[in-house]
Design a protein around this motif. Structure first.
Motif, PDB file in Angstrom:
ATOM      1  N   SER A  51       0.848  -1.184   0.000  1.00  0.00           N
ATOM      2  CA  SER A  51       0.000   0.000   0.000  1.00  0.00           C
ATOM      3  C   SER A  51       0.887   1.239   0.000  1.00  0.00           C
ATOM      4  CB  SER A  51      -0.887  -0.002   1.243  1.00  0.00           C
ATOM      5  OG  SER A  51      -1.458   1.274   1.446  1.00  0.00           O
ATOM      6  N   PRO A  52       0.498   2.298  -0.716  1.00  0.00           N
ATOM      7  CA  PRO A  52       1.318   3.522  -0.682  1.00  0.00           C
ATOM      8  C   PRO A  52       1.455   4.095   0.726  1.00  0.00           C
ATOM      9  CG  PRO A  52      -0.802   3.906  -1.751  1.00  0.00           C
ATOM     10  CD  PRO A  52      -0.654   2.430  -1.611  1.00  0.00           C
ATOM     11  N   ASP A  53       0.545   3.749   1.621  1.00  0.00           N
ATOM     12  CA  ASP A  53       0.642   4.221   3.002  1.00  0.00           C
ATOM     13  C   ASP A  53       1.840   3.611   3.729  1.00  0.00           C
ATOM     14  OD1 ASP A  53      -1.651   5.673   2.579  1.00  0.00           O
ATOM     15  OD2 ASP A  53      -2.980   4.135   3.395  1.00  0.00           O
ATOM     16  N   ALA A  54       2.349   2.484   3.172  1.00  0.00           N
ATOM     17  CA  ALA A  54       3.500   1.838   3.801  1.00  0.00           C
ATOM     18  C   ALA A  54       4.823   2.422   3.327  1.00  0.00           C
ATOM     19  CB  ALA A  54       3.462   0.335   3.502  1.00  0.00           C
ATOM     20  N   LEU A  55       4.789   3.351   2.359  1.00  0.00           N
ATOM     21  CA  LEU A  55       6.008   3.957   1.843  1.00  0.00           C
ATOM     22  C   LEU A  55       6.578   4.966   2.837  1.00  0.00           C
ATOM     23  CD1 LEU A  55       4.869   4.628  -1.839  1.00  0.00           C
ATOM     24  CD2 LEU A  55       6.564   2.937  -1.100  1.00  0.00           C
ATOM     25  N   PRO A  56       7.873   5.252   2.736  1.00  0.00           N
ATOM     26  CA  PRO A  56       8.461   6.312   3.576  1.00  0.00           C
ATOM     27  C   PRO A  56       7.750   7.637   3.342  1.00  0.00           C
ATOM     28  CG  PRO A  56      10.169   5.022   2.503  1.00  0.00           C
ATOM     29  CD  PRO A  56       8.881   4.574   1.906  1.00  0.00           C
ATOM     30  N   ALA A  57       7.711   8.454   4.334  1.00  0.00           N
ATOM     31  CA  ALA A  57       6.959   9.708   4.257  1.00  0.00           C
ATOM     32  C   ALA A  57       7.390  10.583   3.091  1.00  0.00           C
ATOM     33  CB  ALA A  57       7.108  10.474   5.575  1.00  0.00           C
ATOM     34  N   GLY A  58       8.659  10.545   2.691  1.00  0.00           N
ATOM     35  CA  GLY A  58       9.141  11.420   1.639  1.00  0.00           C
ATOM     36  C   GLY A  58       9.013  10.852   0.233  1.00  0.00           C
ATOM     37  N   ASP A  59       8.497   9.675   0.095  1.00  0.00           N
ATOM     38  CA  ASP A  59       8.411   9.031  -1.224  1.00  0.00           C
ATOM     39  C   ASP A  59       7.171   9.526  -1.966  1.00  0.00           C
ATOM     40  OD1 ASP A  59       8.436   7.452  -3.468  1.00  0.00           O
ATOM     41  OD2 ASP A  59       8.856   5.591  -2.407  1.00  0.00           O
ATOM     42  N   ARG A  60       7.272  10.691  -2.554  1.00  0.00           N
ATOM     43  CA  ARG A  60       6.119  11.277  -3.241  1.00  0.00           C
ATOM     44  C   ARG A  60       5.839  10.561  -4.570  1.00  0.00           C
ATOM     45  NH1 ARG A  60       7.233  17.801  -2.455  1.00  0.00           N
ATOM     46  NH2 ARG A  60       7.135  17.789  -0.147  1.00  0.00           N
ATOM     47  N   ARG A  61       6.915  10.195  -5.273  1.00  0.00           N
ATOM     48  CA  ARG A  61       6.719   9.541  -6.569  1.00  0.00           C
ATOM     49  C   ARG A  61       5.949   8.232  -6.410  1.00  0.00           C
ATOM     50  NH1 ARG A  61       9.082   5.739  -9.852  1.00  0.00           N
ATOM     51  NH2 ARG A  61       9.115   6.200 -12.087  1.00  0.00           N
ATOM     52  N   GLY A  62       6.326   7.460  -5.376  1.00  0.00           N
ATOM     53  CA  GLY A  62       5.637   6.194  -5.162  1.00  0.00           C
ATOM     54  C   GLY A  62       4.160   6.382  -4.896  1.00  0.00           C
ATOM     55  N   ARG A  63       3.832   7.436  -4.185  1.00  0.00           N
ATOM     56  CA  ARG A  63       2.418   7.690  -3.901  1.00  0.00           C
ATOM     57  C   ARG A  63       1.674   8.196  -5.138  1.00  0.00           C
ATOM     58  NH1 ARG A  63       4.568   8.580   1.147  1.00  0.00           N
ATOM     59  NH2 ARG A  63       3.358   7.649   2.857  1.00  0.00           N
ATOM     60  N   SER A  64       2.302   9.059  -5.910  1.00  0.00           N
ATOM     61  CA  SER A  64       1.613   9.648  -7.061  1.00  0.00           C
ATOM     62  C   SER A  64       1.363   8.629  -8.158  1.00  0.00           C
ATOM     63  CB  SER A  64       2.429  10.817  -7.623  1.00  0.00           C
ATOM     64  OG  SER A  64       3.660  10.356  -8.170  1.00  0.00           O
TER      65      SER A  64
END
Length: 439
Positions: A51-64
């Motif tokens: 889930s994108p919620d599990a990504l590091p807080a600064g990983d914007r690309r992964g969330r987008s």
């Protein structure tokens, strides 16, 4: 099992009797189905872990770049999550992405199928097919399809029959989508020669409305029949090819009768009260708008045949089966009645369940459609069958296993304590008949 263990395993199998080997096959098949369920559960958990919620807080690309793991509205999954999962299964990222999408949709949108998977009843292949077929539907529409097909997703239906069931339910759940697909299909009609032609043989593909193709097929068959006298040594396919050539270029043929062909087409259309979807037998679900349009474009006469009174079909005192009884049997038994058979055609045999020579009547309740191969298996290979009621056939194989076949498909019949996939009525019915077979 390692390669070095294979000889020992083969030796162990050689020591089994026929009945023991069948039990081994059944156990291995059950283990395979359970392994498929475990992989589906693993795919769902992989989506949770990515889930994108599990990504590091600064990983914007992964969330987008995260996308819904399944249908619109399902939880999101990171962009490249499927790659590693697929590699472990020896499949592509695309194949793994589809598996993950199906797993998520089953949990989020198809609760009855998901419960069947967890209970070890529903087959993964069937459940995944429903998940994919309902992906464009709303959550409410998908849930309705789920309730309509979940009971039949345990393997009781042949694959072709299950596909047809799902296709019809999806169309009924979303007639607007069915209409849109019909409109899109209008742009996909063509006559095209294949680019792959070898050894002087080519392929011509024609894609058009079902009624147009059915009419063309009837015309080819009619002309081919006329050619039997002039081409007595030719094969059926050779006569049909000659008939096609004569129809597309009649001026090259000397028989004037071929230029005036009026083919007769029988299209079996099943209508359901209150439903905007009909079923064109042999072709699948169509909207009523399509039916109205196609009937309006048909040249010639249209004959409407009234619905048969299945309960009012009188038996006949003869081995031969009249046309009215044949049609009634086909309506009661939508497919070949041999266990797990797939054939839906109308050209096979109509078998007396209890042979006519042994007193079995030529009547509803003692007749069922079968292919010639299945008919011969019943006659010569030690299989037995009974019909306690019209539409329900119970079989016993030569090794004592029982199978119940009805309009919903095939189920293996065991004791009531093992019959969780069947209703009480089915188990009770089966026991009555099994007692008669075992006697």
């Amino acid at each position: 099992m390692t390669t070095s263990q294979l000889p020992d395993a083969q030796d162990a199998l050689r020591s089994l009797s026929a009945a023991e080997l069948l039990e081994f096959v059944e156990d291995q098949h059950a283990a395979k189905l359970e392994a498929e369920r475990m992989l589906l559960r693993a795919a769902r958990q992989w989506a949770v872990l990515h889930s994108p919620d599990a990504l590091p807080a600064g990983d914007r690309r992964g969330r987008s770049r995260a996308r819904c793991a399944g249908a619109e509205g399902t939880p999101k999954i990171t962009e490249y999550a499927a790659a590693a999962f697929g590699a472990r299964m020896q499949t592509s990222p695309y194949g793994a992405k589809r598996l993950i999408a199906d797993a998520v949709d089953l949990e989020q949108r198809l609760p009855q199928l998901h419960a069947g998977i967890e209970a070890g009843v529903v087959r993964v292949r069937n459940a995944r097919h429903v998940a994919e077929a309902t992906r464009e539907l709303t959550a409410e529409e998908a849930a309705w399809v789920d309730g309509e097909v979940a009971e039949s997703a345990d393997g009781r239906l042949s694959w072709a029959r299950f596909e047809a069931l799902v296709e019809g339910k999806v169309a009924a759940a979303a007639p607007h989508l069915a209409k849109a697909r019909e409109e899109l299909a209008q742009t996909e009609r063509f006559v095209r020669m294949s680019r792959v032609n070898r050894h002087g043989v080519a392929t011509l593909t024609i894609r058009d409305h079902a009624t147009v193709i059915m009419t063309a097929e009837a015309a080819v068959s009619q002309v081919a029949k006329k050619l039997e006298e002039t081409m007595p040594t030719a094969s059926r396919n050779e006569r049909r090819l000659t008939a096609f050539a004569a129809l597309v270029n009649p001026e090259t043929h000397t028989d004037p009768a071929i230029r005036a062909i009026k083919p007769k087409v029988s299209a079996l259309l099943h209508l359901f009260p209150g439903s905007p979807i009909a079923r064109l037998e042999g072709h699948g679900p169509v909207t009523l708008n399509w039916v109205r349009h196609m009937l309006g474009t048909v040249a010639g006469k249209i004959k409407v045949t009234p619905v048969l009174d299945l309960a009012g079909q009188a038996p006949v005192d003869a081995y031969e089966i009249p046309k009215r009884l044949r049609e009634a049997v086909r309506l009661i038994h939508p497919a070949d009645v041999f266990p797990y058979a797939a054939n839906l055609g109308r050209t096979g045999d109509i078998d007396h369940t209890v042979p006519y020579s042994e007193g079995g009547p030529t009547a509803i309740g003692n007749l069922g459609p079968m292919t010639r191969t299945h008919h011969r298996i019943k006659t010569h290979a030690g299989w037995e069958a009974r019909q306690p009621w019209a539409g329900i056939v119970v079989w016993r194989d030569p090794y004592g296993a029982f199978y119940l076949v009805d309009s919903s498909g095939t189920r293996r019949v065991r004791g009531a304590e093992d019959g969780h996939a069947m209703s009480v009525d089915h188990v009770h019915t089966a026991r009555i008949v099994l007692d008669g077979l075992a006697a």
